[in-house]
Design a protein around this motif. Structure first.
Motif, mmCIF file in Angstrom:
data_model
loop_
_atom_site.group_PDB
_atom_site.id
_atom_site.type_symbol
_atom_site.label_atom_id
_atom_site.label_comp_id
_atom_site.label_asym_id
_atom_site.label_seq_id
_atom_site.Cartn_x
_atom_site.Cartn_y
_atom_site.Cartn_z
ATOM 1 N N GLY A 66 37.182 -9.706 38.242
ATOM 2 C CA GLY A 66 38.567 -9.424 38.576
ATOM 3 C C GLY A 66 39.554 -9.713 37.461
ATOM 4 N N ALA A 67 39.107 -10.394 36.412
ATOM 5 C CA ALA A 67 40.007 -10.706 35.292
ATOM 6 C C ALA A 67 40.384 -9.433 34.540
ATOM 7 N N ALA A 68 41.642 -9.328 34.154
ATOM 8 C CA ALA A 68 42.079 -8.221 33.311
ATOM 9 C C ALA A 68 41.380 -8.348 31.964
ATOM 10 N N VAL A 69 40.862 -7.226 31.452
ATOM 11 C CA VAL A 69 40.164 -7.246 30.166
ATOM 12 C C VAL A 69 40.743 -6.185 29.238
ATOM 13 N N TYR A 70 40.530 -6.402 27.943
ATOM 14 C CA TYR A 70 41.127 -5.587 26.896
ATOM 15 C C TYR A 70 40.073 -5.247 25.850
ATOM 16 N N TYR A 71 40.277 -4.120 25.176
ATOM 17 C CA TYR A 71 39.359 -3.701 24.132
ATOM 18 C C TYR A 71 39.916 -4.125 22.779
ATOM 19 N N ASP A 72 39.153 -4.948 22.062
ATOM 20 C CA ASP A 72 39.481 -5.373 20.711
ATOM 21 C C ASP A 72 38.762 -4.408 19.768
ATOM 22 N N ALA A 73 39.492 -3.441 19.233
ATOM 23 C CA ALA A 73 38.885 -2.404 18.392
ATOM 24 C C ALA A 73 38.284 -2.976 17.114
ATOM 25 N N ALA A 74 38.908 -3.999 16.538
ATOM 26 C CA ALA A 74 38.394 -4.583 15.303
ATOM 27 C C ALA A 74 37.027 -5.231 15.529
ATOM 28 N N ALA A 75 36.871 -5.916 16.657
ATOM 29 C CA ALA A 75 35.603 -6.589 16.972
ATOM 30 C C ALA A 75 34.662 -5.683 17.761
ATOM 31 N N GLY A 84 47.662 -7.536 21.021
ATOM 32 C CA GLY A 84 47.092 -6.703 19.974
ATOM 33 C C GLY A 84 45.907 -5.852 20.395
ATOM 34 N N ASN A 85 45.529 -5.916 21.680
ATOM 35 C CA ASN A 85 44.363 -5.169 22.151
ATOM 36 C C ASN A 85 44.763 -4.131 23.190
ATOM 37 N N THR A 86 43.878 -3.185 23.465
ATOM 38 C CA THR A 86 44.139 -2.080 24.382
ATOM 39 C C THR A 86 43.634 -2.414 25.776
ATOM 40 N N PRO A 87 44.470 -2.246 26.814
ATOM 41 C CA PRO A 87 43.996 -2.494 28.182
ATOM 42 C C PRO A 87 42.754 -1.659 28.491
ATOM 43 N N ALA A 88 41.739 -2.308 29.050
ATOM 44 C CA ALA A 88 40.488 -1.623 29.375
ATOM 45 C C ALA A 88 40.298 -1.495 30.881
ATOM 46 N N GLY A 89 40.716 -2.487 31.644
ATOM 47 C CA GLY A 89 40.517 -2.496 33.084
ATOM 48 C C GLY A 89 40.353 -3.916 33.568
ATOM 49 N N TYR A 90 39.329 -4.129 34.398
ATOM 50 C CA TYR A 90 39.046 -5.494 34.858
ATOM 51 C C TYR A 90 37.553 -5.711 34.953
#
Length: 108
Positions: A66-75, A84-90
């Motif tokens: 259920g935690a909000a997660v983000y995409y770190d493009a650099a990693a 600094g990251n893009t919302p991905a979902g949860y």
């Protein structure tokens, strides 16, 4: 205003500027999608914007369902850090610190 049906919206048309591999995470600006098949640069392809996908996870994080997660493009990894990251979902399931991947429910 009148609207005309276009598509279901589970996948969206995508025109990459470089070749994209099947399953690659792509940025759609304010969210991500997942390539449904290989897409050649400049050609139309489809990206999934609905569904649950196993994605690489930042290896130092525990992520709770259920935690909000983000995409770190650099990693090239999913994180709980928004800055600094893009919302991905949860997170669709818990992922312990030592896990290498996390199940992500796309924003859709």
């Amino acid at each position: 205003m009148k609207a005309t049906y276009y598509q279901r919206g589970e996948t969206l048309d995508y025109f990459p500027t470089e070749n994209v591999e099947n399953g690659a995470v792509v940025s759609l600006g304010t969210r991500i999608g997942v390539a449904a098949a290989p897409i050649s640069a400049g050609e139309q392809g489809a990206v999934h914007v609905v569904g649950v996908f196993a994605m690489a996870k930042a290896n130092t994080e525990e992520i709770k369902q259920g935690a909000a997660v983000y995409y770190d493009a650099a990693a090239e990894a999913i994180t709980t850090t928004a800055d600094g990251n893009t919302p991905a979902g949860y997170a669709a399931a818990d992922a312990v610190t030592t896990a290498t991947s996390v199940l992500v429910k796309l924003l859709g």
